[in-house]
Write a protein that holds these residues in place. Structure first.
Motif, short mmCIF file in Angstrom:
data_model
loop_
_atom_site.label_atom_id
_atom_site.label_comp_id
_atom_site.label_asym_id
_atom_site.label_seq_id
_atom_site.Cartn_x
_atom_site.Cartn_y
_atom_site.Cartn_z
N ASP A 174 56.40 65.39 12.06
CA ASP A 174 56.83 65.97 13.33
C ASP A 174 57.82 65.04 14.05
O ASP A 174 58.84 65.49 14.56
CB ASP A 174 55.60 66.24 14.21
CG ASP A 174 55.98 66.90 15.52
OD1 ASP A 174 56.59 67.99 15.48
OD2 ASP A 174 55.66 66.32 16.58
N GLU A 219 46.64 62.87 8.89
CA GLU A 219 47.06 62.88 10.30
C GLU A 219 48.32 62.05 10.51
O GLU A 219 49.23 62.46 11.23
CB GLU A 219 45.93 62.38 11.19
CG GLU A 219 44.83 63.38 11.37
CD GLU A 219 43.76 62.92 12.35
OE1 GLU A 219 43.67 61.71 12.64
OE2 GLU A 219 43.01 63.79 12.82
N HIS A 232 51.90 63.53 11.77
CA HIS A 232 52.56 62.97 12.94
C HIS A 232 53.97 62.48 12.58
O HIS A 232 54.94 62.73 13.30
CB HIS A 232 51.73 61.83 13.54
CG HIS A 232 52.42 61.14 14.67
ND1 HIS A 232 52.56 61.73 15.91
CD2 HIS A 232 53.03 59.94 14.74
CE1 HIS A 232 53.24 60.91 16.69
NE2 HIS A 232 53.53 59.81 16.01
N CYS A 233 54.09 61.77 11.46
CA CYS A 233 55.38 61.25 11.01
C CYS A 233 56.35 62.40 10.74
O CYS A 233 57.51 62.36 11.15
CB CYS A 233 55.17 60.39 9.76
SG CYS A 233 56.64 59.47 9.24
N CYS A 285 52.62 55.38 9.31
CA CYS A 285 52.36 56.29 8.19
C CYS A 285 52.30 55.53 6.88
O CYS A 285 51.42 55.77 6.05
CB CYS A 285 53.45 57.37 8.15
SG CYS A 285 53.13 58.69 6.96
N HIS A 339 56.46 55.37 13.94
CA HIS A 339 55.66 56.40 13.28
C HIS A 339 55.75 56.29 11.77
O HIS A 339 54.77 56.52 11.07
CB HIS A 339 56.04 57.82 13.76
CG HIS A 339 57.47 58.19 13.56
ND1 HIS A 339 57.94 58.71 12.39
CD2 HIS A 339 58.53 58.11 14.40
CE1 HIS A 339 59.24 58.95 12.51
NE2 HIS A 339 59.62 58.59 13.73
#
Length: 108
Positions: free
Chosen positions: A25, A18, A22-23, A93, A89
Motif C-alpha cells: 500500500d 501484514e 502495508h509495504c 517489510c 516501510h
C-alpha cells in the motif's frame, strides 16, 4: 490442536503478511511508483503465500513442509527486493520477510 506445534510459524506468517500488505500500500503511494514495481509485485506474492500457508496449517494440511519451503523462497526474494529501498516501510517489510523465511526453513 495440530496447529499449536506451528505457533511460531503462524505468528511469523501473520506478521510478514501484514508487513507486506502495508509495504504494498505504501509503495503505491510513492512518488516514483514505476521504481517500486518489483517490490509491489513481490509484496503481493509474499502476502498471498503467507496467508495460504496460515490456512494450510489451520486445516492441518499434509503439504505444510512443501508450502513452507516455497514460502521461504518467496519471503527471501521479497526481503531482498525490499532491502534495496530506503523507505522505512520497505526496511520493516524486509525484516519481517527474512524472519519468516528463517522460521519457514525450520518446518520445510
Amino acid at each position: 490442536m495440530p496447529h499449536e506445534q506451528h505457533q511460531e510459524l503462524l505468528e511469523a506468517l501473520h506478521e510478514c503478511m501484514e508487513a507486506c500488505n502495508h509495504c504494498y500500500d505504501a509503495c503505491l503511494k510513492e512518488e516514483d511508483v514505476k521504481m517500486m514495481v518489483d517490490c509491489i509485485r513481490l509484496d503481493r506474492e509474499c502476502a498471498d503465500i503467507c496467508a495460504y500457508l496460515e490456512q494450510a496449517i489451520a486445516r492441518n494440511s499434509q503439504f505444510i513442509p512443501q508450502l513452507a519451503a516455497v514460502c521461504a523462497e518467496i519471503c527471501e526474494a521479497c526481503g531482498n527486493e525490499c532491502k534495496k529501498h530506503d523507505h522505512e516501510h520497505c526496511q520493516r517489510c524486509a525484516e519481517a520477510c527474512f524472519h519468516c523465511a528463517e522460521v519457514c526453513r525450520k518446518i520445510a
